[in-house]
Design an enzyme around this catalytic site. Structure first.
Site, PDB file in Angstrom:
ATOM      1  N   ARG A  29      -0.426  -0.023   6.658  1.00 10.34           N
ATOM      2  CA  ARG A  29      -1.144   1.059   6.413  1.00 10.34           C
ATOM      3  C   ARG A  29      -1.083   1.206   5.122  1.00 10.34           C
ATOM      4  NH1 ARG A  29      -0.136   2.716  11.318  1.00 10.34           N
ATOM      5  NH2 ARG A  29       1.275   2.576  13.068  1.00 10.34           N
ATOM      6  N   ASP A  30      -1.673   2.758   4.964  1.00 11.45           N
ATOM      7  CA  ASP A  30      -2.192   2.712   3.159  1.00 11.45           C
ATOM      8  C   ASP A  30      -1.178   3.919   3.406  1.00 11.45           C
ATOM      9  OD1 ASP A  30      -5.702   3.085   2.041  1.00 11.45           O
ATOM     10  OD2 ASP A  30      -4.357   5.029   1.074  1.00 11.45           O
ATOM     11  N   ASN A  87     -15.227  -1.014   0.231  1.00  8.94           N
ATOM     12  CA  ASN A  87     -15.800  -0.510  -0.652  1.00  8.94           C
ATOM     13  C   ASN A  87     -15.695  -1.564  -1.466  1.00  8.94           C
ATOM     14  OD1 ASN A  87     -15.543   2.397   0.295  1.00  8.94           O
ATOM     15  ND2 ASN A  87     -13.533   2.671   0.104  1.00  8.94           N
ATOM     16  N   VAL A  96      -8.783  -1.037  -5.517  1.00 15.55           N
ATOM     17  CA  VAL A  96      -8.272  -1.926  -5.506  1.00 15.55           C
ATOM     18  C   VAL A  96      -8.647  -3.400  -5.607  1.00 15.55           C
ATOM     19  CG1 VAL A  96      -5.936  -3.657  -4.848  1.00 15.55           C
ATOM     20  CG2 VAL A  96      -5.982  -0.808  -4.520  1.00 15.55           C
ATOM     21  N   HIS A 100     -10.531  -5.714   0.701  1.00 17.20           N
ATOM     22  CA  HIS A 100      -9.869  -5.027   2.019  1.00 17.20           C
ATOM     23  C   HIS A 100     -10.624  -4.509   2.691  1.00 17.20           C
ATOM     24  CE1 HIS A 100      -9.555  -2.187  -2.085  1.00 17.20           C
ATOM     25  NE2 HIS A 100      -9.535  -1.494  -1.099  1.00 17.20           N
ATOM     26  N   HIS A 102     -10.514  -1.435   5.274  1.00 15.26           N
ATOM     27  CA  HIS A 102      -9.969  -0.304   5.462  1.00 15.26           C
ATOM     28  C   HIS A 102     -10.408  -0.206   7.541  1.00 15.26           C
ATOM     29  CE1 HIS A 102      -9.668   2.028   1.729  1.00 15.26           C
ATOM     30  NE2 HIS A 102     -10.612   1.263   1.212  1.00 15.26           N
TER      31      HIS A 102
HETATM   32  P1  5GP Z   1      -9.954   0.772  -2.329  1.00 16.08           P
HETATM   33  O1  5GP Z   1     -10.451   2.558  -3.244  1.00 16.08           O
HETATM   34  O2  5GP Z   1      -9.926   0.208  -3.521  1.00 16.08           O
HETATM   35  O3  5GP Z   1     -10.843   1.047  -1.208  1.00 16.08           O
HETATM   36  O4  5GP Z   1      -9.159   1.289  -1.437  1.00 16.08           O
HETATM   37  C1  5GP Z   1      -8.055   1.018  -2.014  1.00 16.08           C
HETATM   38  C2  5GP Z   1      -6.725   2.348  -0.974  1.00 16.08           C
HETATM   39  O5  5GP Z   1      -5.602   1.209  -0.941  1.00 16.08           O
HETATM   40  C3  5GP Z   1      -6.665   3.026  -1.017  1.00 16.08           C
HETATM   41  O6  5GP Z   1      -6.950   3.816   0.102  1.00 16.08           O
HETATM   42  C4  5GP Z   1      -5.403   3.554  -1.623  1.00 16.08           C
HETATM   43  O7  5GP Z   1      -4.446   5.131  -0.949  1.00 16.08           O
HETATM   44  C5  5GP Z   1      -4.297   2.584  -1.140  1.00 16.08           C
HETATM   45  N1  5GP Z   1      -2.923   1.659  -2.097  1.00 16.08           N
HETATM   46  C6  5GP Z   1      -3.461   2.182  -2.646  1.00 16.08           C
HETATM   47  N2  5GP Z   1      -1.865   2.028  -3.502  1.00 16.08           N
HETATM   48  C7  5GP Z   1      -0.906   1.374  -2.628  1.00 16.08           C
HETATM   49  C8  5GP Z   1      -0.141   1.241  -2.489  1.00 16.08           C
HETATM   50  O8  5GP Z   1       1.353   0.521  -3.264  1.00 16.08           O
HETATM   51  N3  5GP Z   1       0.625   0.536  -0.969  1.00 16.08           N
HETATM   52  C9  5GP Z   1      -0.230   0.832   0.206  1.00 16.08           C
HETATM   53  N4  5GP Z   1       0.220   0.859   1.393  1.00 16.08           N
HETATM   54  N5  5GP Z   1      -1.648   1.585   0.252  1.00 16.08           N
HETATM   55  C10 5GP Z   1      -2.151   2.100  -1.335  1.00 16.08           C
END
Ligand code: 5GP
Length: 114
Positions: A29-30, A87, A96, A100, A102
């Site tokens: 889970r996010d 993304n 990150v 990944h 979503h």
């Molecule tokens: P991005 O912006 O790279 O597409 O998505 C990264 C996602 O990782 C974001 O939606 C963010 O909320 C999630 N995220 C960041 N840090 C953590 C964490 O420590 N644990 C979890 N479960 N999600 C995280």
């Protein structure tokens, strides 16, 4: 590539609510959900961005999407619908740098996403 916090989640060095796991993929889970259901599906093998995937990763990329669909069916929201998002880099909003997918569900999504 360098390690990311998703690597730490894979190694159980930081906690996450894991909802799916197989030999190659982890789903959790996010921490900052953008929908009632917001799960991230990641390859255990670290690929920084979609740009860094190669033809050798084709099956793995396909399996990430199939894992999303299987989870949606298992959880009962597949027919109602959901959104999958990857993304990439700055303009894509990637924060990150461990590839990944979503999986967002539980509400009606808007288009364009903004
Ligand atoms: P991005 O912006 O790279 O597409 O998505 C990264 C996602 O990782 C974001 O939606 C963010 O909320 C999630 N995220 C960041 N840090 C953590 C964490 O420590 N644990 C979890 N479960 N999600 C995280």
């Amino acid at each position: 590539m360098g390690d990311t916090l998703f690597g730490k989640i894979i190694r159980r060095e930081i906690p996450a609510e894991i909802v799916y796991e197989d030999d190659d993929i982890l789903g959790f889970r996010d921490v900052n959900p953008q929908a009632p259901v917001h799960v991230l599906f990641i390859p255990k093998q670290p690929i920084a961005t979609l740009n860094d995937a190669t033809p050798a990763d084709a099956a793995l990329l396909g399996r990430l999407l199939l894992a999303c669909a299987a989870y949606a069916k298992q959880e009962g929201f597949a027919e109602q619908g959901y959104r999958t998002v990857v993304n990439c880099n700055e303009h894509g909003g990637q924060t990150v740098f461990h590839l990944h997918v979503h999986l967002l569900a539980g509400r009606t999504m808007q288009w364009p996403p903004g």
